[in-house]
Scaffold this active site. Structure first.
Site, mmCIF file in Angstrom:
data_model
loop_
_atom_site.group_PDB
_atom_site.id
_atom_site.type_symbol
_atom_site.label_atom_id
_atom_site.label_comp_id
_atom_site.label_asym_id
_atom_site.label_seq_id
_atom_site.Cartn_x
_atom_site.Cartn_y
_atom_site.Cartn_z
ATOM 1 N N GLU A 229 32.863 49.341 39.545
ATOM 2 C CA GLU A 229 33.620 49.169 40.793
ATOM 3 C C GLU A 229 35.058 48.909 40.366
ATOM 4 O O GLU A 229 35.400 47.821 39.913
ATOM 5 C CB GLU A 229 33.050 48.003 41.610
ATOM 6 C CG GLU A 229 33.535 47.976 43.052
ATOM 7 C CD GLU A 229 34.778 47.129 43.245
ATOM 8 O OE1 GLU A 229 35.889 47.716 43.227
ATOM 9 O OE2 GLU A 229 34.657 45.913 43.412
ATOM 10 N N CYS A 263 40.629 44.812 45.864
ATOM 11 C CA CYS A 263 40.398 46.239 45.572
ATOM 12 C C CYS A 263 40.351 47.068 46.850
ATOM 13 O O CYS A 263 40.830 48.200 46.889
ATOM 14 C CB CYS A 263 39.091 46.405 44.798
ATOM 15 S SG CYS A 263 39.087 45.621 43.177
#
Length: 455
Positions: A229, A263
């Protein structure tokens, strides 16, 4: 061997120091995790669930202590730190209650007397985790991994080792057996040797794409499963039928939450030209009004960045973008004060090829981009090396859904900021990584999907 020094990003002062462990000590912990796995995998879902529910209770009971620790170590405003701990407890309870159903055997009709697919644990999973959500990122991996019957070792970011130690102690208090969850406070240079350890069977990483490339490369050479990720430069398409007040409220929160260091934060705003000027004016007003300050104060909207070096790198990106023709509308100057503070900043009229368009700006800096129409907005949003989250702001849900389906990202949210939810899969495409966390998809990443055939 140098110790880990923790610096409060709001004050620049040292607040703690933690002993690093050697590679031999790390390997001993990994060996213990593997020994624990041999018994842990045999426990029933009901037995594992009892431990996980206890962990959730401990997170709730110690919420204020953990929240203050996160704020001290990485600068998150205190209200958001509390919500992070609450979300950790939510994820623990979700998997405690649902893991058995998510991993139930799947009967498949074949010529066999009986054939089915079963999901079995695989061993010790290594997590390499970042500092921006020092509790939640860890729980997001650990809860499903342990409920599936695996054990876990953590290599956390150096600047949040207090949080890492607190998590290790929380698992101990919850009664998990020794080695079920362990923190490895090691130098990052030792990660390769940890990955190569025979007892590590898989690795999950949340972080930058350079870090992902490095870890995935080492894991690949050792034929070990990975989930990545990585970074994101999430685009939000702002349509010309939008309620500007609501849209700019979302945009401000999206860009400044977690001090801009998320993010899946809204980073690029692709705005249709019919409302571009009005959106930019109101967005600028709200970003300017957002209060930057001490993160422990309840009325602070956003605090400092996690480290001064990260703040300085972000500033260089802002200067580079302006030098390439981007328009600095707000902010863009390092304040003359202690700590790693950076003001809410807006870069407008950005185009492909500019730093603020092409690369992730991991801090309180928004990129505003003009689009001619829906198709142009989609093309601009998709003109990115990243594909983690995305969004559409509109008063017409049907129109928004049509665009959301065309955005190249792991998530597309209409009229809501992208969030991770334990009921839904989370992850990205392109340089934002691969694999999924959360929901059934996440818990099945680190299992042996095994066929059973009985004739």
């Amino acid at each position: 061997m140098e110790n880990t020094i923790i610096i409060n990003p709001a004050t620049g002062e040292k607040v703690a120091e933690y002993d690093r462990i050697t590679i031999n000590e790390a390997k001993e912990k990994i060996s213990q995790a593997n020994k624990t796995y041999t018994g842990w995998k045999l426990k029933s879902f009901k037995e594992r669930s009892a431990f996980m529910h206890k962990l959730a209770d401990i997170l709730d009971e110690n919420k204020e202590e953990y929240a203050q620790l996160a704020t001290q170590e990485m600068g998150k405003v205190i209200g958001q730190s509390r919500k992070e701990i609450e979300k950790c407890a939510l994820v623990c309870r979700y998997y405690a209650d649902n893991a058995e159903a998510l991993l139930t055997d799947e009967i498949v009709k074949t010529e066999a007397t009986k054939s089915y697919v079963t999901f079995q644990p695989i061993g010790v999973v290594l997590a390499v985790m970042p500092w921006n959500f020092p509790f939640y990122q860890v729980i997001r991996f650990a809860a499903p991994a342990l409920m599936a019957g695996n054990t876990a070792v953590l290599k956390h970011a150096s600047n949040v080792q207090g949080c890492a130690l607190a998590l290790e102690q929380a698992f101990e208090k919850a009664g998990f057996p020794e080695g079920a969850f362990s923190n490895l406070n090691i130098d990052s240079k030792l990660v390769e040797q940890v990955i190569e350890d025979k007892n590590i069977v898989a690795i999950t990483l949340t972080g930058s794409d350079p870090a992902g490339r490095s870890v995935a490369s080492i894991a690949g050479k050792n034929l070990k499963k990975t989930v990545m990720e990585l970074g994101g430069s999430d685009a939000y398409v702002v349509l010309d039928d939008v309620d500007l007040e609501k849209a700019t409220d979302l945009a401000t929160l999206g860009r400044l939450q977690n001090n801009g260091q998320t993010c899946i934060a809204a980073k690029r705003f692709v705005v249709l030209e019919a409302i571009y000027d009005d959106f930019l004016a109101l967005f600028t007003k709200k970003m300017k009004a957002a209060k930057m300050g001490e993160p422990t104060n309840e009325d602070t909207y956003y605090g400092p960045m996690a480290r001064k070096d990260l703040r300085d790198e972000l500033h260089e990106q802002v200067l580079k973008t302006v030098g390439q023709g981007g328009k600095l509308v707000l902010g863009g100057e390092i304040p003359n004060q202690k700590g790693a503070y950076y003001p809410a900043t807006i870069l407008a009229d950005l185009k492909p090829g500019m730093e603020g368009f092409d690369n992730e700006l991991f801090g309180p800096v928004a990129s505003v981009i003009r689009a001619k129409d829906d198709d142009d907005a989609i093309a601009l949003a998709n003109n990115s090396q990243y594909g983690l989250g995305s969004g559409v702001l509109t008063s017409n849900n049907e129109r928004g859904e049509k665009i959301a389906l065309q955005l190249e990202a792991g998530s597309s949210f209409v009229n809501k900021l992208v969030v991770s939810d334990p009921r839904l899969p989370f992850g990205g495409v392109k340089k934002s990584g691969y694999g999924r966390e959360l929901a059934a998809y996440g818990i099945r990443e680190f299992v042996n999907t095994k066929t059973i055939w009985i004739d």
